[in-house]
Design an enzyme around this catalytic site. Structure first.
Site, PDB file in Angstrom:
ATOM      1  N   THR A   1       0.838  -1.201   0.000  1.00 28.12           N
ATOM      2  CA  THR A   1       0.000   0.000   0.000  1.00 28.12           C
ATOM      3  C   THR A   1       0.876   1.257   0.000  1.00 28.12           C
ATOM      4  O   THR A   1       0.695   2.157  -0.818  1.00 28.12           O
ATOM      5  CB  THR A   1      -0.872   0.006   1.262  1.00 28.12           C
TER       6      THR A   1
ATOM      7  N   PHE B   1      -7.991   5.376   3.333  1.00 24.33           N
ATOM      8  CA  PHE B   1      -7.651   4.522   4.471  1.00 24.33           C
ATOM      9  C   PHE B   1      -8.878   3.836   5.059  1.00 24.33           C
ATOM     10  O   PHE B   1      -8.876   3.421   6.220  1.00 24.33           O
ATOM     11  CB  PHE B   1      -6.925   5.340   5.542  1.00 24.33           C
TER      12      PHE B   1
ATOM     13  N   CYS C   1      -7.796   2.132   8.568  1.00 20.76           N
ATOM     14  CA  CYS C   1      -6.384   1.737   8.631  1.00 20.76           C
ATOM     15  C   CYS C   1      -5.720   2.180   9.934  1.00 20.76           C
ATOM     16  O   CYS C   1      -5.684   3.365  10.248  1.00 20.76           O
ATOM     17  CB  CYS C   1      -5.652   2.359   7.450  1.00 20.76           C
TER      18      CYS C   1
END
Ligand code: HEM
Length: 456
Positions: A266, A394, A401
């Site tokens: 990511t 996110f 996240c």
């Protein structure tokens, strides 16, 4: 949800559904993005006998972000990753007690203040990459996405668990890294596999089992070595999990593997996209270089401290804008936790939809020219003026996240150092081509390097 009321791609086939439309097996995300352009803010695709609803409009994403009505859903693709990461944070079902336990143990380790602890490690790995790039100055091009992946893997290994993958020193990839890449490729392919072709892939099945066993062994050895050392209070992720005593051994292993999965591709993709957009937008690059020059001047070897990274506001805006255009974990699923509606469409408790972040990030709330790379979209004033749920690289809510600050600190630091040191030469006039795996990243992107002799 009554999917018959939703638009779907034309030319739907019996049995296969929309499986052949566009390039859906190789580029599922880019195909869905093209569908969103044609079909609007909510639409459905049929994969064999399964209907998946995609939600893209800012108003609709605001609805599914309402945690009184919706929660994370572990969609089939993510459920497959449980075969590698079990009940680790990323793949845990909401009802699994280990999610809450691990979340409570690990949350402090990801608070902004904890980034101070990881900063020296992040800087050390950034300098290793710079050492490798220096050797390319005036010579062969560097392979951007590959090098960013080495950096992010080494950073999370060292900062999280005190384990050095040594990616820049090795001739060949670390066996863990190869096993992880192969096994993620395998589960991805399984999700898209046509059921009648399964017997053809028995060899892949066996290889997958071996890869998982190898990864488990490497991680178990790291854990055992830490335990045997008797070290406590190291402050890294592994130390926190061991010292706390709340998590069992298998769960700790699952968390370590989870951070290695969630924490590297990511961030490396975000860095690669940012570098791509910088070389294509010289005015933006010049502004960013002015920002780092104001901080580090002509220093041959700048020594950024923790606080410097927070001051690189424009560099951070560049990363946000890269994540707007290509959020590297591009889709996440939300399930209704009560009978409710989305945009007036009834949805029953337990049904779920997929949020398509790249389409959300091109909603009309972003203005007319949504494809333009414009980091000024992320000035504090413009951020305040935008609906809060318009930007979701996110994820959202309680299951958003946990590594966001970690990723942004690491990426801002490295991007700042790279643009301070190098002239980035787009020698092949690279045209963006996106590779889709669990994440998205530019493929075949190389740059030639020169040292900057003149400061802006
Ligand atoms: C969850 C994106 C970096 C660890 C997520 C989710 C997204 C995301 C979209 C939500 C997934 C869902 O709802 O199903 C990103 C992006 C990153 C990044 C774009 C970099 C630019 C990191 C890093 C770490 C990390 C560096 C760890 C060091 C996790 C974990 C979860 C998660 C553990 C699951 C959290 C939970 O459900 O409790 N990430 N991530 N991520 N991420 Fe990240």
């Amino acid at each position: 949800m009554d999917v018959t009321r939703l638009p779907h791609p034309p030319h739907r086939l019996p049995l296969l559904g929309d499986l052949l439309g566009g390039d859906v097996r190789r580029r599922p995300l880019q195909t869905a993005l093209a569908n969103a352009r044609e079909l609007g803010p909510i639409f459905t695709r049929r994969f064999l006998d399964r209907d998946v609803v995609f939600v893209c409009g800012a108003d609709l994403v605001a609805e599914v972000s309402d945690e009184t009505r919706f929660a994370k859903h572990v969609a089939p693709g993510l459920a497959m990753i449980r075969r590698i990461a079990g009940d680790g944070l990323f793949t845990a079902y909401n009802h699994e007690p280990n999610w809450q336990k691990a979340h409570d143990v690990l949350l402090p380790a990801f608070a902004m203040s904890s980034m101070r602890t990881y900063h020296p490690t992040m800087l050390k790995v950034a300098r290793t990459l710079i050492g490798s790039w220096d050797a390319h100055v005036g010579g062969e091009p560097v392979r951007v996405a590959e090098d960013m992946t080495k950096l992010t893997m080494d950073t999370i290994g060292l900062a999280g668990f005190g384990y050095d993958f040594g990616s820049f020193e090795r001739e060949t990839e670390h066996p863990f890294v190869s096993a992880l890449a192969r096994s993620l490729g395998y589960v991805q392919a399984k999700t898209r596999e046509l059921p009648w072709t399964a017997p053809l892939h028995r060899g892949d099945d066996r290889r997958f089992e071996q890869d998982v066993a190898l990864m488990n062994k490497i991680v178990d050895d790291v854990i055992a070595a830490r335990k045997a050392s008797g070290e406590r209070g190291t402050g890294d992720l592994l130390g926190l999990m061991l010292d706390g005593g709340e998590l069992d051994e298998v769960n700790i292993r699952n968390q370590v593997i989870t951070f290695l999965i969630a924490g590297h591709e990511t961030t490396s993709g975000a860095l690669s996209f940012a570098l791509h957009y910088l070389v294509k937008n010289p005015v933006v690059l010049a502004r960013a270089q002015a920002e780092v020059d104001a901080m580090w001047g002509d220093a041959e070897r700048p020594d950024p401290d923790f606080a410097d990274v927070g001051k690189l506001r424009y560099v951070r805006q560049i990363l946000n804008e890269a994540l707007r255009l290509w959020p590297t974990a591009a889709a996440f699923a939300r399930e209704a936790i009560v009978d409710t509606t989305i945009g007036g469409h009834p949805i029953h408790k337990g049904q779920w939809v997929m949020v398509l972040a790249p389409a959300l990030h091109r909603d009309a709330v972003w203005g007319d020219n949504v494809e333009a790379f414009d980091p000024d979209r992320f000035t504090p004033e413009r951020e305040k003026a935008r609906p809060v749920h318009a930007f979701k690289p996110f994820g959202t809510g309680e299951r958003a996240c946990i590594g966001r600050q970690f990723a942004l600190h690491e990426a801002t630091l490295l991007l700042g150092l790279l643009i301070h040191r190098y002239r980035l030469i787009d020698h092949a006039n690279y045209q963006l081509e996106i590779k889709e795996t669990l994440t998205v990243k530019p493929t075949g992107f190389t740059l030639k390097l020169a040292r900057r002799t003149e400061r802006v």
